[in-house]
Design an enzyme around this catalytic site. Structure first.
Site, PDB file in Angstrom:
ATOM      1  CG  HIS A  87      -0.352   0.144   2.518  1.00  0.00           C
ATOM      2  ND1 HIS A  87       0.167  -0.939   3.201  1.00  0.00           N
ATOM      3  CD2 HIS A  87      -0.110   1.224   3.301  1.00  0.00           C
ATOM      4  CE1 HIS A  87       0.679  -0.530   4.351  1.00  0.00           C
ATOM      5  NE2 HIS A  87       0.525   0.782   4.432  1.00  0.00           N
ATOM      6  CG  ASP A  88       2.160   3.548   3.011  1.00  0.00           C
ATOM      7  OD1 ASP A  88       1.339   4.247   2.373  1.00  0.00           O
ATOM      8  OD2 ASP A  88       2.179   3.496   4.255  1.00  0.00           O
ATOM      9  CE  LYS A 120       4.032   6.470   3.948  1.00  0.00           C
ATOM     10  NZ  LYS A 120       3.984   5.948   5.329  1.00  0.00           N
ATOM     11  CG  HIS A 166       2.076   7.850  -0.102  1.00  0.00           C
ATOM     12  ND1 HIS A 166       1.383   8.788   0.621  1.00  0.00           N
ATOM     13  CD2 HIS A 166       1.561   6.651   0.295  1.00  0.00           C
ATOM     14  CE1 HIS A 166       0.500   8.193   1.418  1.00  0.00           C
ATOM     15  NE2 HIS A 166       0.588   6.878   1.242  1.00  0.00           N
ATOM     16  CG  HIS A 202      -3.537   3.388   1.341  1.00  0.00           C
ATOM     17  ND1 HIS A 202      -2.832   3.600   0.188  1.00  0.00           N
ATOM     18  CD2 HIS A 202      -2.759   3.901   2.326  1.00  0.00           C
ATOM     19  CE1 HIS A 202      -1.683   4.201   0.464  1.00  0.00           C
ATOM     20  NE2 HIS A 202      -1.614   4.407   1.765  1.00  0.00           N
ATOM     21  CG  HIS A 203      -3.828   7.706   2.707  1.00  0.00           C
ATOM     22  ND1 HIS A 203      -3.752   7.589   4.080  1.00  0.00           N
ATOM     23  CD2 HIS A 203      -2.643   7.264   2.221  1.00  0.00           C
ATOM     24  CE1 HIS A 203      -2.551   7.110   4.413  1.00  0.00           C
ATOM     25  NE2 HIS A 203      -1.858   6.897   3.296  1.00  0.00           N
ATOM     26  CG  ASP A 262      -1.896   2.440   6.503  1.00  0.00           C
ATOM     27  OD1 ASP A 262      -0.817   2.028   6.979  1.00  0.00           O
ATOM     28  OD2 ASP A 262      -2.019   3.538   5.929  1.00  0.00           O
TER      29      ASP A 262
HETATM   30  P1  C2E Z   1       1.542   6.485   8.221  1.00  0.00           P
HETATM   31  O1  C2E Z   1       2.481   6.940   9.296  1.00  0.00           O
HETATM   32  O2  C2E Z   1       1.638   5.067   7.780  1.00  0.00           O
HETATM   33  O3  C2E Z   1       0.080   6.796   8.694  1.00  0.00           O
HETATM   34  C1  C2E Z   1      -1.030   6.290   7.987  1.00  0.00           C
HETATM   35  C2  C2E Z   1      -2.309   6.950   8.438  1.00  0.00           C
HETATM   36  O4  C2E Z   1      -2.560   6.636   9.806  1.00  0.00           O
HETATM   37  C3  C2E Z   1      -2.287   8.468   8.379  1.00  0.00           C
HETATM   38  O5  C2E Z   1      -2.565   8.907   7.079  1.00  0.00           O
HETATM   39  C4  C2E Z   1      -3.406   8.814   9.349  1.00  0.00           C
HETATM   40  O6  C2E Z   1      -4.667   8.617   8.734  1.00  0.00           O
HETATM   41  C5  C2E Z   1      -3.256   7.729  10.401  1.00  0.00           C
HETATM   42  N1  C2E Z   1      -2.458   8.259  11.537  1.00  0.00           N
HETATM   43  C6  C2E Z   1      -1.139   8.150  11.736  1.00  0.00           C
HETATM   44  N2  C2E Z   1      -0.776   8.733  12.899  1.00  0.00           N
HETATM   45  C7  C2E Z   1      -1.895   9.226  13.456  1.00  0.00           C
HETATM   46  C8  C2E Z   1      -2.177   9.933  14.684  1.00  0.00           C
HETATM   47  O7  C2E Z   1      -1.292  10.244  15.477  1.00  0.00           O
HETATM   48  N3  C2E Z   1      -3.487  10.252  14.941  1.00  0.00           N
HETATM   49  C9  C2E Z   1      -4.501   9.936  14.073  1.00  0.00           C
HETATM   50  N4  C2E Z   1      -5.747  10.283  14.365  1.00  0.00           N
HETATM   51  N5  C2E Z   1      -4.249   9.284  12.884  1.00  0.00           N
HETATM   52  C10 C2E Z   1      -2.977   8.934  12.593  1.00  0.00           C
HETATM   53  P2  C2E Z   1      -2.108  10.387   6.628  1.00  0.00           P
HETATM   54  O8  C2E Z   1      -2.359  11.365   7.712  1.00  0.00           O
HETATM   55  O9  C2E Z   1      -2.723  10.668   5.302  1.00  0.00           O
HETATM   56  O10 C2E Z   1      -0.569  10.279   6.464  1.00  0.00           O
HETATM   57  C11 C2E Z   1       0.031   9.538   5.413  1.00  0.00           C
HETATM   58  C12 C2E Z   1       1.485   9.413   5.668  1.00  0.00           C
HETATM   59  O11 C2E Z   1       2.067  10.715   5.713  1.00  0.00           O
HETATM   60  C13 C2E Z   1       1.825   8.780   7.013  1.00  0.00           C
HETATM   61  O12 C2E Z   1       1.787   7.372   6.908  1.00  0.00           O
HETATM   62  C14 C2E Z   1       3.226   9.337   7.255  1.00  0.00           C
HETATM   63  O13 C2E Z   1       4.195   8.639   6.488  1.00  0.00           O
HETATM   64  C15 C2E Z   1       3.103  10.731   6.679  1.00  0.00           C
HETATM   65  N6  C2E Z   1       2.753  11.717   7.733  1.00  0.00           N
HETATM   66  C16 C2E Z   1       1.544  12.094   8.135  1.00  0.00           C
HETATM   67  N7  C2E Z   1       1.631  13.037   9.100  1.00  0.00           N
HETATM   68  C17 C2E Z   1       2.948  13.226   9.330  1.00  0.00           C
HETATM   69  C18 C2E Z   1       3.696  14.084  10.203  1.00  0.00           C
HETATM   70  O14 C2E Z   1       3.151  14.870  10.988  1.00  0.00           O
HETATM   71  N8  C2E Z   1       5.048  14.005  10.153  1.00  0.00           N
HETATM   72  C19 C2E Z   1       5.676  13.155   9.276  1.00  0.00           C
HETATM   73  N9  C2E Z   1       7.031  13.118   9.280  1.00  0.00           N
HETATM   74  N10 C2E Z   1       5.015  12.340   8.436  1.00  0.00           N
HETATM   75  C20 C2E Z   1       3.668  12.386   8.464  1.00  0.00           C
HETATM   76 FE    FE Z   2      -0.205   5.531   2.839  1.00  0.00          FE
HETATM   77 FE    FE Z   3       1.323   2.297   6.034  1.00  0.00          FE
END
Ligand code: C2E
Ligand code: FE
Ligand code: FE
Ligand code: SIN
Ligand code: SIN
Length: 405
Positions: A253-254, A257, A282, A308-309, A348
């Site tokens: 899925h990712d 990235k 991504h 997936h998002h 995810d």
């Molecule tokens: P990921 O880390 O695999 O997170 C996937 C999804 O899990 C996120 O999609 C979000 O829907 C949920 N998620 C992750 N952490 C949290 C959280 O602390 N609280 C809540 N309520 N949901 C959470 P999203 O937001 O579209 O992000 C996609 C990807 O973008 C993330 O994959 C990560 O790689 C990156 N990303 C998102 N926010 C940040 C950030 O603040 N800092 C960094 N460095 N990367 C981020």
């Molecule tokens: Fe993703």
């Molecule tokens: Fe993931």
């Protein structure tokens, strides 16, 4: 191929075997292949239970189990994610068969001569109350007698359901079938290894997106899909094939990235809106890898990577156009989002919440579950969240099986 009934009786088993091998060759994922091999072999021998061990690092890893007497659907799915190994040595029956590469039929596991090198391990029976009697243990050999694993069939039954020793037909035909099946298992292992290798490449870029995360998300999706399809009364064969595809597809899925710059991917803090817009790419970057759609697996991979998002309420990304940042981009929502992507969204996010990331700590389980619950109907398809809670025992077993190291 002519129908069985028109054939001399002694050819019928061979035709059944050929048909089963053909069906196995249509499966991609090693778990589905093991499931089918064990089911077909048990059906042939009318065996109550069975398990498969695979060779990994010179050990035998317990990899698959079925038991009609002990397991209902959920306990059996939970048992699949157990993790234990045996040495390839003569002390155990499975180890002995691995070592000698010869099948072994034992009429009564509790009546093995003490002069033999192997002995029956009663631990499982003692714990479960099961009574193992007859055993047929078969090496799974691919080309050049390469050992792939060992299959053990347990408790053959006669027509009245009484446990009996395995028959001559069983000890002749099941090993024949298994040798062909072993080639399919190797192919399944190679498929999964190939995907894990792609993921390890991605992991070199982003050490927080680990192989374990990918395995967990794949397994969560496979199990949620299975429960979803069972609710709708889909045929077991069809469920298995789709479950197979969704597991592998979800593991990717990712993959997009790998195309995101380090400064954003590894930022140990919250992303700015501009950075987040780049990050959202991504989905599109990854989906591009599957534009050819050569197979069902490719098509499902593309659906999941792209979708997936997306959110159930339409507030997700990338939406309908190629550039999620364009103002006229139309959302997609509800059942317009492919089922596989709706399932992967739950898997995810749950795993991201429960794991440490460059930008966040791992949250306690309670908090992860509360977030899923709160977002059912807004972020997530509410039925998928319901299913997630329904199979939570299996989810926990998957977490124990694939832990971050
Ligand atoms: P990921 O880390 O695999 O997170 C996937 C999804 O899990 C996120 O999609 C979000 O829907 C949920 N998620 C992750 N952490 C949290 C959280 O602390 N609280 C809540 N309520 N949901 C959470 P999203 O937001 O579209 O992000 C996609 C990807 O973008 C993330 O994959 C990560 O790689 C990156 N990303 C998102 N926010 C940040 C950030 O603040 N800092 C960094 N460095 N990367 C981020
Ligand atoms: Fe993703
Ligand atoms: Fe993931
Ligand atoms: C089957 O044909 O049902 C598979 C097992 C075998 O034939 O040996
Ligand atoms: C299904 O509908 O059976 C799964 C495929 C999908 O919609 O993604």
């Amino acid at each position: 191929m002519p129908d069985d009934r028109e054939c001399p009786k002694d050819q019928a088993p061979v035709l059944t075997i050929l048909r089963n091998i053909d069906e196995i060759n249509n499966l991609n994922d090693v778990d589905s292949i093991l499931d089918k091999i064990l089911l077909d072999s048990r059906e042939f021998a009318n065996a109550d239970a069975g398990s498969i061990f695979l060779v990994e690092d010179n050990h035998l890893t317990f990899s698959y189990v079925q038991n009609d007497t002990l397991f209902d659907e959920q306990t059996s799915q939970t048992a699949l994610y157990q993790n234990f190994t045996l040495p390839i040595s003569e002390q155990s029956i499975v180890g002995y068969v691995a070592k000698t590469k010869k099948s072994l039929s034992i009429p009564d596991a509790y009546d093995i001569s003490p002069t033999l090198p192997y002995a029956f391990n009663k631990d499982f029976d003692n714990k479960s109350g099961y009574r193992t009697t007859s055993l047929l243990t078969i090496p799974l050999l691919a080309q050049e007698s390469r050992l792939v694993g060992v299959m053990q069939l347990i408790n053959a039954r006669d027509d009245s359901g009484k446990t009996v020793p395995f028959s001559n037909d069983d000890t002749t035909y099941v090993p024949l079938f298994c040798n062909n099946a072993a080639v399919a298992i190797e192919r399944g292992i190679m498929n999964r290894e190939l995907i894990l290798r792609m993921m390890r490449m991605a992991e070199l870029r982003d050490p927080m997106e680990t192989g374990a995360h990918v395995q967990r998300v794949g397994a969560f999706c496979a199990e949620m899909y299975g429960a979803w399809a069972a609710r709708r009364g889909h045929k077991p064969k069809e469920i298995k094939r789709q479950r197979d595809n969704i597991r592998l597809a979800a593991m990717l899925h990712d993959i997009g990235k790998v195309g995101i710059p380090d400064a954003i991917l590894k930022k140990p803090a919250k992303l700015t809106p501009e950075e987040y817009a780049v990050m959202q790419q991504h989905t599109l970057l990854g989906a591009r890898l599957f534009n050819n759609e050569r197979s069902n697996l490719d098509a499902m991979s593309k659906e999941i990577i792209l979708g997936h998002h997306e959110r159930w309420d339409g507030a997700g990304y990338p939406g309908r156009t190629a550039d999620p940042a364009t103002p006229d981009n139309k959302p997609i929502m509800g059942e317009e989002i492919p089922l596989s992507a709706r399932i992967c969204a739950v898997a995810d996010v749950f795993d991201a919440l429960a794991s440490a990331r460059s930008y966040k700590e791992a949250y306690p389980e309670e908090k992860c579950l509360r977030i899923l619950e709160e977002k059912a109907g807004s972020h997530f398809d509410p039925e998928i969240v319901e299913i997630f809670f329904e199979i939570f025992d299996v989810i926990k077993a998957i977490q124990r099986r694939f832990q971050d190291t």
